[in-house]
Design an enzyme around this catalytic site. Sequence first.
Site, short mmCIF file in Angstrom:
data_model
loop_
_atom_site.label_atom_id
_atom_site.label_comp_id
_atom_site.label_asym_id
_atom_site.label_seq_id
_atom_site.Cartn_x
_atom_site.Cartn_y
_atom_site.Cartn_z
CE1 TYR A 98 9.63 18.71 -21.52
CE2 TYR A 98 11.19 19.41 -23.22
CZ TYR A 98 10.00 19.60 -22.52
OH TYR A 98 9.20 20.66 -22.81
CD GLU A 140 8.80 22.79 -25.26
OE1 GLU A 140 9.89 22.17 -25.21
OE2 GLU A 140 7.99 22.79 -24.31
C1 HEM Z 1 7.13 17.48 -18.64
C2 HEM Z 1 8.06 18.33 -18.22
C3 HEM Z 1 7.80 19.77 -17.90
C4 HEM Z 1 6.68 20.35 -17.40
C5 HEM Z 1 5.35 19.71 -17.04
C6 HEM Z 1 6.96 21.78 -17.27
C7 HEM Z 1 6.05 22.72 -16.82
C8 HEM Z 1 6.29 24.07 -16.79
C9 HEM Z 1 5.32 25.07 -16.41
C10 HEM Z 1 3.89 24.80 -15.98
C11 HEM Z 1 5.91 26.28 -16.54
C12 HEM Z 1 5.27 27.65 -16.26
C13 HEM Z 1 4.62 28.14 -17.53
C14 HEM Z 1 4.04 29.53 -17.35
O1 HEM Z 1 4.82 30.49 -17.34
O2 HEM Z 1 2.85 29.66 -17.17
C15 HEM Z 1 7.26 26.06 -16.98
C16 HEM Z 1 8.19 27.07 -17.17
C17 HEM Z 1 9.53 26.81 -17.35
N1 HEM Z 1 10.10 25.60 -17.61
FE1 HEM Z 1 9.18 23.80 -17.70
N2 HEM Z 1 8.24 22.01 -17.68
C18 HEM Z 1 8.78 20.82 -18.06
C19 HEM Z 1 10.06 20.63 -18.56
C20 HEM Z 1 11.04 21.58 -18.57
C21 HEM Z 1 12.41 21.37 -18.99
C22 HEM Z 1 12.95 20.08 -19.55
C23 HEM Z 1 13.07 22.54 -18.81
C24 HEM Z 1 14.53 22.82 -19.06
C25 HEM Z 1 15.45 22.55 -18.19
C26 HEM Z 1 12.12 23.50 -18.30
C27 HEM Z 1 12.41 24.82 -18.00
C28 HEM Z 1 11.46 25.77 -17.72
C29 HEM Z 1 11.78 27.17 -17.52
C30 HEM Z 1 13.17 27.79 -17.53
C31 HEM Z 1 10.56 27.82 -17.30
C32 HEM Z 1 10.36 29.31 -16.99
C33 HEM Z 1 10.59 29.44 -15.52
C34 HEM Z 1 10.37 30.82 -14.96
O3 HEM Z 1 10.34 31.79 -15.73
O4 HEM Z 1 10.25 30.91 -13.75
N3 HEM Z 1 10.91 22.90 -18.16
N4 HEM Z 1 7.46 24.72 -17.14
#
Ligand code: HEM
Length: 410
Positions: A98, A140
Amino acid sequence: MLSAESAALVRATLPAVAGALDEITARFYATMFHDRPELLDGMFNRGNQASGAQRRALAGSIAGFASALLEDPTARPDALLSRIAHKHAAVGVTDDQYTIVHKYLFGAIAEVLGDAVTPEVAAAWDEVYWLMAGALISREALLYQDAGVQPGGIWRPWTVVERRAETPDVVSFVLRPADGEPAPRARAGQYVSVRVRLPDGVHQLRQYSLSCAPGGELRRITVKRVTGDAGGPDGEVSTLLHESVGEGDELLLSAPFGDVFLDDRADSAAPLALVSAGIGCTPMIAVLAHLAALGSTRPVLVLHADRSPGEHALRADTHDLAGRLPGARTVFWYERPGPEEPDARTGPMELSGIELPDGVVVFLCGPLPFMREARDRLLRAGVPARRIRYEVFGPDLWLPDTAACSAPRP
Ligand code: HEM
Ligand SMILES: Cc1cc2nc3c(=O)[nH]c(=O)nc-3n(C[C@H](O)[C@H](O)[C@H](O)COP(=O)(O)OP(=O)(O)OC[C@H]3O[C@@H](n4cnc5c(N)ncnc54)[C@H](O)[C@@H]3O)c2cc1C
């Protein structure tokens, strides 16, 4: 809780930030992947990067969370956070990451909005970010604990014990843990991530719903081959699974996650409607198999739309499982009906002719336009939003929709 001073600044700048979120998130991902290429190798989905779907989901979730905080500074919108936390757990996100995301996201905000981002404005949005991050990190942590794994330590090797062609473009893989340990607990409707190495050496993950009962030592996934007919390239992972994975091969699978599952405790007696189209049948099969294993007598309507009986994956399984459930009834719709299903209806699914039992809980899965149409119909038929659980086979682009956001998820 969002402080009153920050709330005033976030309220004043939300329109500007929300209006620029697309540009901000595009710049955020570009700089983050430039500096930290390992995140695109083995964590982020490059298909979703190319289509912009992940960018839109991230932007929509931040705007949705900020709007919820402005209405209630203590708000923790459950549907929104739960959906993201499950996806994060399924890709192995850890709390230290994060800080990385924060650095690049706020760098992008400052670059795109320039002088509008005073130190006070930056601090107010910082508060929003860390409130959201904190809520996600704690969810998580619970998910990892519940799955019995270390944070991010979600991967185990599985052996393909059977590969079965379901239709010309769908195959199932039956898997057994290759490490000799018991299969992890799953809930009917959940998915796993599959991690593969593509021909260019890059690792990619994709999610696949379990298409089997959640108990026992074997698990099944059912994969539709994505072709580039619509103008894009062929799907990377589904093509690899179709072309080069067979019996005896090993696949890396995550522990199961997903917030859309049959909750035996919350609604054990409620009638169910399983509404799906195309490959969206997979989580429904898991629900049916689970009910059959329990010897359930509850009413279950199985409603499915497909192109033709020959392209309807797991059609025989659906009949078999429904046949074992005294309360189950199936209705199929086909664009091109065939003699295999003489009772099927022709055309797209038409829910207006279907009588839904009182108190029905609906599981919905299929392409987004199909789900939008079905959900609208169900709402108009009086089914409350909280009783409609939907799984999206991609980043959830409904999250920005406040109606979907605010619907409590049981
Ligand atoms: C406050 C911070 C964050 C927010 C608001 C956020 C938001 C989101 C959202 C809305 C999704 C799509 C969920 C769905 O499939 O419907 C997602 C997926 C994902 N997030 Fe985050 N995220 C955050 C932090 C992080 C962090 C720290 C990481 C790690 C580096 C990360 C890695 C990912 C990955 C790998 C996916 C799946 C992407 C994909 O399959 O295309 N996220 N996140
Ligand atoms: C919770 C969940 C459960 C799922 N369950 C199942 C399931 O049970 N069965 C199943 O078959 N699938 C399921 N999916 C979908 C699955 O995860 C994959 O998205 C699907 O297999 C396609 O992956 P791919 O790597 O083959 O395609 P990708 O390579 O990711 O491509 C996806 C699309 O993007 C387009 N695209 C990619 N790159 C570009 C580019 N550069 N320019 C233009 N267009 C581009 C492709 O043409 C294609 O149409 C599920 C998804 C989720 C999120």
